[in-house]
Design a protein around this motif. Structure first.
Motif, short mmCIF file in Angstrom:
data_model
loop_
_atom_site.label_atom_id
_atom_site.label_comp_id
_atom_site.label_asym_id
_atom_site.label_seq_id
_atom_site.Cartn_x
_atom_site.Cartn_y
_atom_site.Cartn_z
N ARG A 1 49.56 28.07 94.19
CA ARG A 1 49.75 28.46 92.92
C ARG A 1 51.06 29.23 92.91
NH1 ARG A 1 49.14 28.38 88.35
NH2 ARG A 1 49.11 30.10 86.97
N ALA A 2 51.65 29.70 93.96
CA ALA A 2 52.93 30.35 93.98
C ALA A 2 53.99 29.16 93.71
CB ALA A 2 53.23 31.23 95.23
N ILE A 3 53.85 28.19 94.49
CA ILE A 3 54.76 26.86 94.30
C ILE A 3 54.61 26.56 92.87
CG2 ILE A 3 55.17 24.62 94.89
CD1 ILE A 3 54.23 25.46 97.78
N SER A 4 53.59 26.48 92.32
CA SER A 4 53.01 25.91 91.15
C SER A 4 54.00 26.77 89.78
CB SER A 4 51.77 25.78 90.66
OG SER A 4 51.67 25.48 89.18
N ILE A 5 53.77 28.23 90.14
CA ILE A 5 54.82 28.96 89.27
C ILE A 5 56.12 29.01 89.32
CG2 ILE A 5 55.16 31.32 88.82
CD1 ILE A 5 51.98 32.09 89.70
N LEU A 6 56.54 28.72 90.70
CA LEU A 6 58.06 28.45 90.89
C LEU A 6 58.41 27.31 90.18
CD1 LEU A 6 60.69 29.01 92.35
CD2 LEU A 6 59.90 27.57 94.18
N PHE A 7 57.75 26.09 90.21
CA PHE A 7 58.13 25.01 89.58
C PHE A 7 57.99 25.03 88.08
CE2 PHE A 7 57.50 21.31 92.90
CZ PHE A 7 58.08 22.08 93.62
N ASP A 8 57.14 25.91 87.43
CA ASP A 8 56.91 25.87 86.12
C ASP A 8 58.31 26.70 85.40
OD1 ASP A 8 54.47 24.69 85.84
OD2 ASP A 8 53.23 26.56 85.89
N ILE A 9 58.71 27.63 86.51
CA ILE A 9 60.02 28.45 85.94
C ILE A 9 61.29 27.70 85.84
CG2 ILE A 9 61.59 30.29 86.82
CD1 ILE A 9 59.09 31.81 87.62
N ILE A 10 61.13 26.73 87.01
CA ILE A 10 62.18 25.86 87.18
C ILE A 10 62.34 24.92 85.96
CG2 ILE A 10 63.26 23.79 88.40
CD1 ILE A 10 62.22 25.35 90.99
#
Length: 88
Positions: free
Chosen positions: A6-15
């Motif tokens: 979930r943390a990686i997914s949020i980071l990718f969404d921000i990018i």
């Protein structure tokens, strides 16, 4: 493991959001002299520059269009689905 995904997914969404904003800025001709434009540029260039270089090394002539943002978003999605298969 779900929390890490979930943390990686949020980071990718921000990018991805920053890449979309950069595309919009390029259409609106908002330069990098603007503090917000500079921030967006500095956050997305480390991702887009290697892809742009790879396109150039492959000899793909895209003319005046820069397809590196599109390829970057696609690669982020592929990486995220691989991570999903591994972590969940």
């Amino acid at each position: 493991m779900f929390t890490l995904y979930r943390a990686i997914s949020i980071l990718f969404d921000i990018i991805e959001l920053l890449i979309v904003i950069r595309i919009i800025f390029s259409f609106l001709r908002i330069g990098y002299y603007n503090p917000i434009g500079r921030f967006i540029y500095e956050m997305t260039e480390p991702i887009l520059a290697p892809i742009r270089e790879l396109i150039y090394k492959l000899g793909i002539d895209t003319g005046m269009f820069d397809f590196s943002p599109l390829i970057a978003v696609l690669l982020l999605r592929v990486i995220l689905s691989i991570l999903r298969a591994i972590l969940i």
